[in-house]
Design an enzyme around this catalytic site. Structure first.
Site, PDB file in Angstrom:
ATOM      1  N   GLU A 162       0.801  -1.234   0.000  1.00  0.00           N
ATOM      2  CA  GLU A 162       0.000   0.000   0.000  1.00  0.00           C
ATOM      3  C   GLU A 162       0.835   1.286   0.000  1.00  0.00           C
ATOM      4  O   GLU A 162       0.586   2.190   0.789  1.00  0.00           O
ATOM      5  CB  GLU A 162      -0.973  -0.026   1.183  1.00  0.00           C
ATOM      6  CG  GLU A 162      -1.885  -1.247   1.143  1.00  0.00           C
ATOM      7  CD  GLU A 162      -2.766  -1.414   2.390  1.00  0.00           C
ATOM      8  OE1 GLU A 162      -2.773  -0.518   3.237  1.00  0.00           O
ATOM      9  OE2 GLU A 162      -3.441  -2.455   2.491  1.00  0.00           O
ATOM     10  N   GLU A 267      -5.979 -10.768  -1.309  1.00  0.00           N
ATOM     11  CA  GLU A 267      -6.781 -10.580  -0.082  1.00  0.00           C
ATOM     12  C   GLU A 267      -8.277 -10.559  -0.413  1.00  0.00           C
ATOM     13  O   GLU A 267      -9.024  -9.698   0.038  1.00  0.00           O
ATOM     14  CB  GLU A 267      -6.388  -9.267   0.617  1.00  0.00           C
ATOM     15  CG  GLU A 267      -4.901  -9.140   0.883  1.00  0.00           C
ATOM     16  CD  GLU A 267      -4.504  -7.904   1.685  1.00  0.00           C
ATOM     17  OE1 GLU A 267      -5.399  -7.216   2.209  1.00  0.00           O
ATOM     18  OE2 GLU A 267      -3.301  -7.642   1.791  1.00  0.00           O
TER      19      GLU A 267
HETATM   20  O1  9MR Z   1      -6.907  -8.668   8.479  1.00  0.00           O
HETATM   21  C1  9MR Z   1      -6.078  -7.757   9.154  1.00  0.00           C
HETATM   22  C2  9MR Z   1      -6.764  -7.322  10.444  1.00  0.00           C
HETATM   23  O2  9MR Z   1      -6.909  -8.418  11.323  1.00  0.00           O
HETATM   24  C3  9MR Z   1      -5.976  -6.209  11.106  1.00  0.00           C
HETATM   25  O3  9MR Z   1      -6.693  -5.721  12.210  1.00  0.00           O
HETATM   26  C4  9MR Z   1      -5.718  -5.098  10.108  1.00  0.00           C
HETATM   27  C5  9MR Z   1      -4.903  -4.026  10.801  1.00  0.00           C
HETATM   28  O4  9MR Z   1      -4.205  -3.210  10.022  1.00  0.00           O
HETATM   29  O5  9MR Z   1      -5.050  -5.600   8.962  1.00  0.00           O
HETATM   30  C6  9MR Z   1      -5.831  -6.532   8.289  1.00  0.00           C
HETATM   31  O6  9MR Z   1      -5.206  -6.931   7.073  1.00  0.00           O
HETATM   32  C7  9MR Z   1      -5.012  -5.913   6.103  1.00  0.00           C
HETATM   33  C8  9MR Z   1      -3.809  -6.283   5.299  1.00  0.00           C
HETATM   34  O7  9MR Z   1      -2.711  -6.495   6.155  1.00  0.00           O
HETATM   35  C9  9MR Z   1      -3.472  -5.244   4.259  1.00  0.00           C
HETATM   36  N1  9MR Z   1      -4.616  -4.932   3.432  1.00  0.00           N
HETATM   37  C10 9MR Z   1      -5.859  -4.663   4.117  1.00  0.00           C
HETATM   38  C11 9MR Z   1      -6.167  -5.801   5.081  1.00  0.00           C
HETATM   39  C12 9MR Z   1      -7.514  -5.628   5.717  1.00  0.00           C
HETATM   40  O8  9MR Z   1      -7.495  -4.520   6.552  1.00  0.00           O
END
Ligand code: 9MR
Length: 378
Positions: A162, A267
């Protein structure tokens, strides 16, 4: 007949490992990994409960259905490297061991991000922002330690996550402000040095939007021109029932294919609730207050929406399949609806239904639709 026999053998094995309900939950006709064998890998993100064997229902699904795993959180900077000089690898080690034990393709997520990175990373012991050289040194040490530990065991790393804004320019993160735009190149170089065999990925959301996609294309071309080994672009695909369209998804995959990189759908999930935000996003910092109208399906998903979700997933998988020479992997973000981050983002405490398995671990109509889509290979 053979299929039934396979089921029974699989069920008996799962019964031993996880007990009756888990074995029943995994008794679904066919499996995603077999349906798409030879096309692309199919996977799911695991969080602590699944990694530690505390969620037998989800683990049974993972073993029956998927051949690749991603760590929802276990390998993020804040988790593995919470304090200067202090690494905590217990959960990450178990995650990698789980994948190896079950002969899965193991993904690492992620090395450089502006979220889930502790504040100390960017500051010296007086609280001042680090110099470029000092931050590069810290980044190198982190990447060498984490990638080096799992050399040959994690097959693919999301190196930078990102880094782009919606207009395609580089996000104003502290990585950019302190190091400058080449922090991206440096991260890829360090990761490659630490494990030359690992497939390195740039991962982001909303790359289906033209301006942001152009930014990613510029980024990939720049890395390629500098001889930096980028193997794939990760399209997060935190989708809604209507966005991105099949045509937008197809055009995006083809745009990266034209650069000679693979695409991983990294994802995947499909939000079925009313959008709490004007524009599509997966920006984890977004927060929207609770509101009944934003949580309409607390007691269950109406059949019409269930069918809409199934059609939506079938459309997406038809696009992935049509591009199977480019798409190397499709990973769902979490296992069952109950696990999904979309129950708590951007509004806390909603009841969402974004995945193929329901809260009881049963396959949904969307699961059948994804399996059926595999039979229509172009
Ligand atoms: O699924 C992840 C969630 O459990 C966390 O709280 C969150 C915190 O930043 O991150 C989520 O995963 C993210 C991923 O690492 C990057 N893209 C977006 C995902 C969904 O938020």
């Amino acid at each position: 007949m053979f299929r039934n026999l396979c089921f029974r053998v699989q069920s008996i094995a799962l019964l031993g490992a996880f007990g009756l309900s888990a074995a029943l939950a995994a008794q679904t006709p066919g499996s995603l990994k077999d349906a798409y064998k030879g096309d692309f890998l199919v996977g799911a993100a695991l969080d602590a409960a699944q990694i530690e064997g505390k969620d037998a229902r989800a683990d049974a699904i993972v073993l029956a259905q998927f051949n690749t795993i991603s760590p929802a959180n276990a390998l993020k900077w804040a988790r593995v490297h919470p304090k200067p000089g202090k690494y905590r690898f217990k959960l990450a080690d178990r995650y990698v061991a789980f994948g190896r034990e079950h002969h899965m393709f193991v993904v690492g997520h992620n090395l450089v991000w502006h979220n889930q990175v502790p504040g100390w990373v960017f500051r010296d012991d007086k609280g001042q922002l680090l110099t470029r050289d000092a931050l590069l040194q810290r980044l190198k040490e982190h990447i060498q330690t984490v990638v080096g530990r799992y050399k040959g065991q994690i097959q693919s790393w999301d190196v930078v996550n990102e880094a782009l804004d919606e207009d395609g320019s580089l996000r104003q993160s502290l990585w950019l402000k302190i190091i400058g735009p080449d922090y991206i190149e440096k991260a890829f170089e360090y990761a490659h040095e630490a494990d030359p065999q690992a497939q390195l990925t740039y991962n982001d959301y909303n790359l289906e939007k033209p301006a942001k996609r152009e930014g990613a294309i510029r980024l990939v071309k720049k890395l390629q021109a500098e001889g930096i080994p980028i193997a794939s672009v990760g399209l997060q695909n935190h989708d809604s029932l209507t966005w991105p369209s099949a045509a937008e998804e197809d055009a995006t995959i083809k745009a990266f294919a034209a650069l000679g990189v693979k695409v991983v759908v990294s994802e995947l999930d499909v939000n079925v609730l009313p959008n709490a935000n004007q524009q599509p996003t997966a920006d984890v910092s977004l927060r929207v207050g609770r509101n009944k109208a934003l949580n309409p399906y607390r007691k269950g998903l109406p059949d019409s929406v269930q069918q809409q979700l199934a059609r939506r997933y079938a459309d997406l998988f038809r696009v992935f399949l049509a591009n199977r020479a480019t798409v190397a992997r499709v990973t769902f973000w979490d296992v069952t609806d109950g696990d999904s981050w979309l129950n708590n983002w951007p509004v806390k405490g909603r009841t969402n239904y974004p995945l193929l398995f329901d809260r009881q671990g049963k396959p949904k109509p969307a699961y059948d639709a994804v399996l059926a889509a595999a039979d229509r290979k172009p």
